[in-house]
Design an enzyme around this catalytic site. Structure first.
Site, PDB file in Angstrom:
ATOM      1  N   GLY A 147       0.856  -1.181   0.000  1.00  0.00           N
ATOM      2  CA  GLY A 147       0.000   0.000   0.000  1.00  0.00           C
ATOM      3  C   GLY A 147       0.890   1.228   0.000  1.00  0.00           C
ATOM      4  CB  ALA A 192       8.062  -0.358  -3.220  1.00  0.00           C
ATOM      5  CB  ALA A 193      10.994   2.298  -7.705  1.00  0.00           C
ATOM      6  CG  ASP A 203       4.990   3.911  -2.702  1.00  0.00           C
ATOM      7  OD1 ASP A 203       4.468   4.976  -3.087  1.00  0.00           O
ATOM      8  OD2 ASP A 203       4.425   2.808  -2.794  1.00  0.00           O
ATOM      9  N   GLY A 218       9.704  -7.341  -4.060  1.00  0.00           N
ATOM     10  CA  GLY A 218       8.744  -6.915  -3.061  1.00  0.00           C
ATOM     11  C   GLY A 218       8.649  -5.407  -2.938  1.00  0.00           C
TER      12      GLY A 218
END
Length: 299
Positions: free
Chosen positions: A36, A239-240, A242, A277
């Protein structure tokens, strides 16, 4: 620092190439990872060295318990993470061999975050900055930003998923961090320089992220910074963005000059894409320091 936003369980399938419509392909691996955009940014900020509080909601299910446990293990304060009936949010992610991804987000519990709850105003007021995204209802984003503005707390917004935003939101934002696609949705301009000029009419500072082409910073004083990306062999880019925003926000909140803040965010992002991940890929402050010390060239 407070993050007001979404918490999901990421359901990640790894494939050689993503399926086309009507096509079935074999995957090589499946993982469940806490994610998220809100939780990801909270973990990135905490690993970058900031005291970080997460405000949001999870469901009364196994995923909710795991998300809370992951945040706590990463030293994120979860007292503002409330539990609501029903399911936690989920993100269904396909990652291909080039490191690209496609994502379907089902909000579930995140849809209940329509305003700060009891105790949230105090958390925001005590923060050096407030991080926001758009995976919760826009009413919640607006109310949190207004709370921060009343207490003089800078607001950093990632406008993702990309939607047109009203002035009631943008008028309360201090730093806007869209990627190229999001900047185009907000302005109608695909050229980053044109998008930057348009966005700076609405917010004081903007950072446009451009993947392996780096990032582009601007402010209303006329300052511009082009920050190249650090070379990295991407295995998962989930997730780069974020990671970039979380680390950037910590650097900005602690008074780091903008160029150095962008360097640190770029380095953290380069480290994250080399790992699988979302929350599991984010580097610590020490890892970022070591990466920058080893990097060649003066940024």
């Amino acid at each position: 620092m407070t993050v007001f936003g979404s918490c999901n369980m990421d359901l990640v399938a790894y494939v050689a190439t993503p399926p086309q419509r009507g096509e079935t392909v074999h995957g090589r691996e499946f993982r469940t990872v806490s994610g998220g955009k809100g939780a990801n940014q909270a973990i990135a900020a905490a690993r970058a060295g900031a005291h970080t509080a997460m405000v949001g909601a999870v469901g009364a299910d196994e995923f909710g318990a795991r998300i809370r446990e992951t945040l706590q293990r990463c030293a994120v304060d979860t007292r503002g993470l409330r539990e609501v009936p029903g399911h936690s949010g989920t993100a269904h992610i396909v990652v291909d061999d080039a490191g690209g991804n496609s994502i379907i987000v089902i909000p579930a519990a995140n849809g209940t975050v329509t305003a700060p709850a009891e105790g949230d105003e105090e958390r925001i007021a005590a923060s050096q900055s407030l991080l926001l995204q758009l995976e919760i209802p826009l009413d919640g984003v607006t109310a949190a930003a207004e709370t921060a503005r009343r207490h003089g707390v800078p607001v950093v917004l990632t406008p993702a998923p990309a939607v047109e935003l009203p002035a009631s939101v943008l008028d309360r934002v201090d730093v806007l961090v869209p990627n190229e696609h999001e900047a185009a949705v907000l302005t109608g301009h695909h050229d980053p320089e044109q998008a930057m000029r348009d966005l700076l009419k609405r917010v004081p500072e903007v950072v446009i992220t451009m993947g392996d082409r780096g990032s582009f910073y601007g402010n209303r004083a006329g300052d511009r910074i082009d920050m190249p990306a650090y070379p990295a062999r991407a295995v998962d880019t989930t997730a780069a963005g974020d990671t970039f925003v979380g680390v950037l926000s910590v650097a900005v909140a602690t008074g780091v000059q903008r160029r150095e803040a962008l360097r640190r965010a770029s380095a953290a992002s380069a480290l994250s894409v080399q790992r699988n991940g979302a929350s599991s890929s984010m580097p610590t402050a020490r890892e970022v320091d070591e990466f920058l010390a080893a990097a060649t060239g003066d940024r």
